[in-house]
Design a protein around this motif. Structure first.
Motif, PDB file in Angstrom:
ATOM      1  N   MET A 108     -19.277  59.856  47.338  1.00  0.00           N
ATOM      2  CA  MET A 108     -20.179  60.659  46.527  1.00  0.00           C
ATOM      3  C   MET A 108     -20.827  61.744  47.382  1.00  0.00           C
ATOM      4  N   ILE A 109     -20.832  62.988  46.903  1.00  0.00           N
ATOM      5  CA  ILE A 109     -21.418  64.101  47.645  1.00  0.00           C
ATOM      6  C   ILE A 109     -22.933  64.020  47.532  1.00  0.00           C
ATOM      7  N   SER A 110     -23.620  63.893  48.675  1.00  0.00           N
ATOM      8  CA  SER A 110     -25.072  63.697  48.653  1.00  0.00           C
ATOM      9  C   SER A 110     -25.861  64.993  48.805  1.00  0.00           C
ATOM     10  N   HIS A 111     -25.278  65.991  49.470  1.00  0.00           N
ATOM     11  CA  HIS A 111     -25.971  67.263  49.677  1.00  0.00           C
ATOM     12  C   HIS A 111     -24.983  68.407  49.417  1.00  0.00           C
ATOM     13  N   PRO A 112     -24.647  68.656  48.149  1.00  0.00           N
ATOM     14  CA  PRO A 112     -23.630  69.680  47.858  1.00  0.00           C
ATOM     15  C   PRO A 112     -24.066  71.071  48.293  1.00  0.00           C
ATOM     16  N   ILE A 113     -23.096  71.863  48.795  1.00  0.00           N
ATOM     17  CA  ILE A 113     -23.344  73.231  49.237  1.00  0.00           C
ATOM     18  C   ILE A 113     -22.488  74.172  48.410  1.00  0.00           C
ATOM     19  N   ASN A 114     -23.097  75.220  47.917  1.00  0.00           N
ATOM     20  CA  ASN A 114     -22.401  76.245  47.151  1.00  0.00           C
ATOM     21  C   ASN A 114     -22.145  77.441  48.052  1.00  0.00           C
ATOM     22  N   LEU A 115     -20.876  77.801  48.197  1.00  0.00           N
ATOM     23  CA  LEU A 115     -20.533  78.925  49.069  1.00  0.00           C
ATOM     24  C   LEU A 115     -21.185  80.228  48.631  1.00  0.00           C
ATOM     25  N   GLU A 116     -21.461  80.355  47.354  1.00  0.00           N
ATOM     26  CA  GLU A 116     -22.073  81.583  46.853  1.00  0.00           C
ATOM     27  C   GLU A 116     -23.504  81.761  47.361  1.00  0.00           C
ATOM     28  N   ASP A 117     -24.104  80.675  47.832  1.00  0.00           N
ATOM     29  CA  ASP A 117     -25.480  80.744  48.334  1.00  0.00           C
ATOM     30  C   ASP A 117     -25.540  80.975  49.842  1.00  0.00           C
ATOM     31  N   ILE A 118     -24.367  81.132  50.479  1.00  0.00           N
ATOM     32  CA  ILE A 118     -24.321  81.285  51.923  1.00  0.00           C
ATOM     33  C   ILE A 118     -24.941  82.609  52.340  1.00  0.00           C
ATOM     34  N   GLN A 119     -25.726  82.565  53.394  1.00  0.00           N
ATOM     35  CA  GLN A 119     -26.281  83.774  53.988  1.00  0.00           C
ATOM     36  C   GLN A 119     -25.513  84.075  55.275  1.00  0.00           C
ATOM     37  N   PRO A 120     -24.733  85.169  55.319  1.00  0.00           N
ATOM     38  CA  PRO A 120     -23.869  85.427  56.469  1.00  0.00           C
ATOM     39  C   PRO A 120     -24.571  86.027  57.674  1.00  0.00           C
TER      40      PRO A 120
END
Length: 293
Positions: free
Chosen positions: A1-13
């Motif tokens: 189960m994914i406990s801390h999902p990350i959305n690539l669209e929210d990435i700050q480059p």
């Protein structure tokens, strides 16, 4: 189960604390890789960036490269170092401070991540020459193959209870742990960053698919070289601990590279010399032996 999902669209480059914008590097790499490039274009790009110019002059006058007199001109510094070395030096020094930070959740001490990244870069460059791939592209892939770990570490700071059992970028077990926690691994995270900075598919795709080379399409051979280079890292930096392959000669890698044991050890010795040079540029301490190509 994914406990801390990350959305690539929210990435700050953005990368705080580095002197050179990473967006410059793919442009510089493309110019240097193209044999039809007018050298003036490369010099003009470097001249326009004060941080790039400072890096070139500092390196040209370093103990390792100094010709016996002080170099004050950017043009003289570039010509003294050569375009290929200029790109490697700028890329390595651009990320040196970022890579020197400890990755606590991964159990990687300060400086160790930098060492492993640079060792992989030199191994990639050497393997690329053997397999007729672009050495500049290979060097970039090797240097940045684990950069996604830096960004995942930032995410982990907001969730301090996370700690990985595996640590090294080359460890498949680590990639599985990341997927279980974030739904994304450092390869995908790093590739997304590099794409934001403007690196081309020939650099991004091998980083993205380093754990699954068969998915890399026309970039599969370069992606496979990442696997080979990773197996050489601990041997190059003389690190007997935390390694995928045993330090010293690696029978499987020797077979895959179609080398004799003696040839392989000679290659490793050359790569160690390159690595010592890189350390001397960052630490300011002169290396003890000449560079071999």
């Amino acid at each position: 189960m994914i406990s801390h999902p990350i959305n690539l669209e929210d990435i700050q480059p953005e990368l705080d604390g580095i002197a050179v914008s990473p967006q410059i590097l793919p442009k510089l790499q493309k110019l240097i890789s193209d044999c039809n490039t007018n050298p003036d274009e490369i010099r003009d790009m470097i001249r326009m960036d004060p941080a790039l110019s400072a890096m070139i002059l500092k390196t040209a006058n370093s103990a390792y490269f100094n010709p016996g007199y002080h170099i004050d001109s950017i043009d003289d510094g570039i010509m003294h170092l050569g375009f290929s070395d200029v790109y490697q030096i700028v890329t390595m020094l651009t990320f040196s401070e970022l890579f020197a930070e400890p990755l606590k959740a991964y159990g990687i001490s300060a400086g160790d991540f930098w060492k492993r990244s640079v060792a992989c870069a030199f191994a990639m460059e050497r393997l690329a020459r053997k397999y007729s791939e672009d050495p500049g592209v290979a060097y970039t892939v090797g240097l940045l193959h684990g950069i996604g770990m830096v960004f995942l570490e930032r995410e982990i700071k907001d969730a301090p209870n996370i700690a990985f059992n595996a640590s090294l970028p080359e460890d498949v077990a680590l990639e599985k742990e990341e997927m279980e926690i974030f739904g994304i691994n450092h390869a995908k995270f790093g590739a997304a960053m590099m794409r934001e900075w403007g690196f081309s598919d020939e650099v991004v795709v091998p980083v993205l698919n380093q754990f699954e080379p068969s998915q890399a399409g026309k970039h599969e051979r370069m992606t496979c070289l990442v696997s080979f280079a990773k197996r050489m890292i601990s041997t190059i930096i003389n690190d007997p601990a935390n390694t995928v392959a045993a330090p010293g000669s690696d029978p499987l890698l020797i077979a895959l590279l179609h080398l004799s044991k003696e040839e392989y050890l000679k290659v490793v010795d050359q790569l160690r010399a390159n690595f010592e040079k890189a350390e001397s540029l960052v630490t300011g301490k002169a290396a003890h032996r000449p560079i071999e190509v």
